[in-house]
Design a protein around this motif. Sequence first.
Motif, PDB file in Angstrom:
ATOM      1  N   ILE A  51       0.845  -1.201   0.000  1.00 15.91           N
ATOM      2  CA  ILE A  51       0.000   0.000   0.000  1.00 15.91           C
ATOM      3  C   ILE A  51       0.873   1.241   0.000  1.00 15.91           C
ATOM      4  O   ILE A  51       0.597   2.216  -0.721  1.00 15.91           O
ATOM      5  N   ARG A  52       1.935   1.222   0.791  1.00 13.96           N
ATOM      6  CA  ARG A  52       2.848   2.372   0.827  1.00 13.96           C
ATOM      7  C   ARG A  52       3.464   2.612  -0.551  1.00 13.96           C
ATOM      8  O   ARG A  52       3.602   3.759  -0.994  1.00 13.96           O
ATOM      9  N   ARG A  53       3.849   1.521  -1.222  1.00 12.40           N
ATOM     10  CA  ARG A  53       4.528   1.659  -2.518  1.00 12.40           C
ATOM     11  C   ARG A  53       3.601   2.170  -3.603  1.00 12.40           C
ATOM     12  O   ARG A  53       4.040   2.866  -4.527  1.00 12.40           O
ATOM     13  N   THR A  54       2.323   1.847  -3.515  1.00 12.59           N
ATOM     14  CA  THR A  54       1.391   2.203  -4.593  1.00 12.59           C
ATOM     15  C   THR A  54       0.457   3.360  -4.243  1.00 12.59           C
ATOM     16  O   THR A  54      -0.366   3.749  -5.073  1.00 12.59           O
ATOM     17  N   TRP A  55       0.580   3.905  -3.053  1.00  9.17           N
ATOM     18  CA  TRP A  55      -0.390   4.895  -2.595  1.00  9.17           C
ATOM     19  C   TRP A  55      -0.539   6.073  -3.552  1.00  9.17           C
ATOM     20  O   TRP A  55      -1.660   6.514  -3.865  1.00  9.17           O
ATOM     21  N   LEU A  56       0.566   6.610  -4.044  1.00  7.45           N
ATOM     22  CA  LEU A  56       0.491   7.799  -4.890  1.00  7.45           C
ATOM     23  C   LEU A  56      -0.206   7.511  -6.215  1.00  7.45           C
ATOM     24  O   LEU A  56      -0.731   8.438  -6.853  1.00  7.45           O
ATOM     25  N   LEU A  57      -0.254   6.259  -6.638  1.00  9.74           N
ATOM     26  CA  LEU A  57      -0.995   5.920  -7.858  1.00  9.74           C
ATOM     27  C   LEU A  57      -2.486   6.159  -7.676  1.00  9.74           C
ATOM     28  O   LEU A  57      -3.204   6.439  -8.648  1.00  9.74           O
ATOM     29  N   PHE A  58      -2.960   6.038  -6.459  1.00 12.48           N
ATOM     30  CA  PHE A  58      -4.367   6.316  -6.149  1.00 12.48           C
ATOM     31  C   PHE A  58      -4.569   7.774  -5.747  1.00 12.48           C
ATOM     32  O   PHE A  58      -5.587   8.386  -6.086  1.00 12.48           O
ATOM     33  N   ALA A  59      -3.595   8.323  -5.003  1.00 10.84           N
ATOM     34  CA  ALA A  59      -3.756   9.673  -4.468  1.00 10.84           C
ATOM     35  C   ALA A  59      -3.649  10.749  -5.551  1.00 10.84           C
ATOM     36  O   ALA A  59      -4.356  11.759  -5.501  1.00 10.84           O
ATOM     37  N   ALA A  60      -2.771  10.538  -6.525  1.00  9.77           N
ATOM     38  CA  ALA A  60      -2.592  11.561  -7.566  1.00  9.77           C
ATOM     39  C   ALA A  60      -3.882  11.818  -8.350  1.00  9.77           C
ATOM     40  O   ALA A  60      -4.261  12.981  -8.557  1.00  9.77           O
ATOM     41  N   PRO A  61      -4.603  10.786  -8.813  1.00  8.58           N
ATOM     42  CA  PRO A  61      -5.891  11.068  -9.479  1.00  8.58           C
ATOM     43  C   PRO A  61      -6.878  11.779  -8.551  1.00  8.58           C
ATOM     44  O   PRO A  61      -7.624  12.664  -8.994  1.00  8.58           O
ATOM     45  N   GLY A  62      -6.889  11.400  -7.271  1.00  8.02           N
ATOM     46  CA  GLY A  62      -7.772  12.071  -6.328  1.00  8.02           C
ATOM     47  C   GLY A  62      -7.443  13.539  -6.193  1.00  8.02           C
ATOM     48  O   GLY A  62      -8.348  14.387  -6.112  1.00  8.02           O
ATOM     49  N   ALA A  63      -6.151  13.865  -6.188  1.00 12.22           N
ATOM     50  CA  ALA A  63      -5.742  15.262  -6.094  1.00 12.22           C
ATOM     51  C   ALA A  63      -6.185  16.045  -7.323  1.00 12.22           C
ATOM     52  O   ALA A  63      -6.621  17.197  -7.221  1.00 12.22           O
ATOM     53  N   VAL A  64      -6.078  15.429  -8.489  1.00 11.54           N
ATOM     54  CA  VAL A  64      -6.522  16.098  -9.720  1.00 11.54           C
ATOM     55  C   VAL A  64      -8.035  16.339  -9.685  1.00 11.54           C
ATOM     56  O   VAL A  64      -8.524  17.402 -10.099  1.00 11.54           O
ATOM     57  N   ALA A  65      -8.769  15.365  -9.153  1.00  8.55           N
ATOM     58  CA  ALA A  65     -10.234  15.476  -9.090  1.00  8.55           C
ATOM     59  C   ALA A  65     -10.687  16.689  -8.302  1.00  8.55           C
ATOM     60  O   ALA A  65     -11.757  17.250  -8.579  1.00  8.55           O
ATOM     61  N   LEU A  66      -9.889  17.113  -7.333  1.00  9.41           N
ATOM     62  CA  LEU A  66     -10.258  18.262  -6.509  1.00  9.41           C
ATOM     63  C   LEU A  66     -10.416  19.537  -7.340  1.00  9.41           C
ATOM     64  O   LEU A  66     -11.218  20.416  -7.003  1.00  9.41           O
ATOM     65  N   TRP A  67      -9.635  19.647  -8.402  1.00  4.44           N
ATOM     66  CA  TRP A  67      -9.561  20.898  -9.146  1.00  4.44           C
ATOM     67  C   TRP A  67     -10.458  20.926 -10.377  1.00  4.44           C
ATOM     68  O   TRP A  67     -10.575  21.962 -11.029  1.00  4.44           O
ATOM     69  N   LEU A  68     -11.079  19.802 -10.692  1.00  2.00           N
ATOM     70  CA  LEU A  68     -11.963  19.753 -11.841  1.00  2.00           C
ATOM     71  C   LEU A  68     -13.373  20.180 -11.448  1.00  2.00           C
ATOM     72  O   LEU A  68     -13.781  20.010 -10.305  1.00  2.00           O
ATOM     73  N   PRO A  69     -14.141  20.719 -12.380  1.00  2.00           N
ATOM     74  CA  PRO A  69     -15.565  20.946 -12.088  1.00  2.00           C
ATOM     75  C   PRO A  69     -16.261  19.606 -11.902  1.00  2.00           C
ATOM     76  O   PRO A  69     -15.770  18.564 -12.353  1.00  2.00           O
ATOM     77  N   ARG A  70     -17.389  19.616 -11.207  1.00  2.00           N
ATOM     78  CA  ARG A  70     -18.128  18.366 -11.015  1.00  2.00           C
ATOM     79  C   ARG A  70     -18.500  17.799 -12.383  1.00  2.00           C
ATOM     80  O   ARG A  70     -19.161  18.462 -13.172  1.00  2.00           O
ATOM     81  N   SER A  71     -18.092  16.561 -12.619  1.00  2.00           N
ATOM     82  CA  SER A  71     -18.261  15.950 -13.937  1.00  2.00           C
ATOM     83  C   SER A  71     -17.952  14.469 -13.823  1.00  2.00           C
ATOM     84  O   SER A  71     -17.397  14.010 -12.810  1.00  2.00           O
ATOM     85  N   PRO A  72     -18.305  13.680 -14.842  1.00  2.00           N
ATOM     86  CA  PRO A  72     -17.935  12.260 -14.818  1.00  2.00           C
ATOM     87  C   PRO A  72     -16.425  12.044 -14.685  1.00  2.00           C
ATOM     88  O   PRO A  72     -15.992  11.097 -14.026  1.00  2.00           O
ATOM     89  N   ALA A  73     -15.624  12.912 -15.289  1.00  2.00           N
ATOM     90  CA  ALA A  73     -14.171  12.770 -15.182  1.00  2.00           C
ATOM     91  C   ALA A  73     -13.715  12.956 -13.738  1.00  2.00           C
ATOM     92  O   ALA A  73     -12.878  12.194 -13.223  1.00  2.00           O
ATOM     93  N   ALA A  74     -14.264  13.971 -13.054  1.00  2.22           N
ATOM     94  CA  ALA A  74     -13.909  14.207 -11.654  1.00  2.22           C
ATOM     95  C   ALA A  74     -14.336  13.033 -10.786  1.00  2.22           C
ATOM     96  O   ALA A  74     -13.597  12.604  -9.886  1.00  2.22           O
ATOM     97  N   VAL A  75     -15.518  12.488 -11.059  1.00  8.07           N
ATOM     98  CA  VAL A  75     -16.007  11.344 -10.288  1.00  8.07           C
ATOM     99  C   VAL A  75     -15.111  10.130 -10.511  1.00  8.07           C
ATOM    100  O   VAL A  75     -14.774   9.398  -9.572  1.00  8.07           O
TER     101      VAL A  75
END
Length: 275
Positions: free
Chosen positions: A32-56
């Motif tokens: 989990i430690r080794r792969t965490w940023l693979l999950f966290a980076a998309p989540g961080a990008v989602a914060l800045w997008l308007p509400r949309s299917p891509a953000a979801v």
Amino acid sequence: MSVLVNLIVMLGMLFVVPAGLRLIDAEGLAPIRRTWLLFAAPGAVALWLPRSPAAVALASVYAIGTLLPAAAAVRRLSCTRSPSAAEAAVLAALAAPSVAGAALVAERSGHELFGFSLEILALTVPHFHYAGFAAALVAGLVCRTAEGPAARFAALSVPLGTLLVLAGYFIDDWAELAGALVLTAGMWTVALLTWRDIRTGGRDRVTRALLAVSAAVLAATMLLALSWAAGEATGLPRPSLTWMAATHGLGNALGFALCSILAWRRLKETKETPA
């Protein structure tokens, strides 16, 4: 979400959680430690997008990632018949990001999950990164090091208070205030023990300074949390959510969580008290 809240959440996603996971001594967490940023980076990008299917979709990637430490907590609990107070705090910390992940998906989709407003869902995301994860983890680490009744109280009351605040959203403002009182008592106990017991004892100057800042900040930020919860319950004047994010939220993120995690990493590097 506001720019400030987004930045606070990003710090939690990209540094506080992965750095905190490295403080937990468990073989099952290594992948989990080794792969965490693979999950966290998309989540961080989602914060800045308007509400949309891509953000979801991006938020959902992060939500899936948060289920991994929660599953590790379940496995860890199954191997422990009667968890200690410190272990209970660590288990709560591992489970907390999954609540933040679910809230993020709901907020990015514009869905008022369980009837919560989008504004409350947006603030639930940082709350469960910091009060849910960082505070519970630090309380567990403090309990392992300081020991005694006060340390056990801190380790149990911090995750309990966080859960009671969440339950208060479903019940009423007075229940939320009760949760805030429990959480504040636990956090102030963490601050006291950090200042009195953890900070002393031959630590290097930088570690002592980080621990001192983390303890001092809690004294102020939890007063703000109490004032907000009391205002909600009684109708008395209270800070606005924007003001709370800029003071309580930012203070807990930088002054408490960041400083605490950095300090405990330094302590771990000198082979002191893994979780």
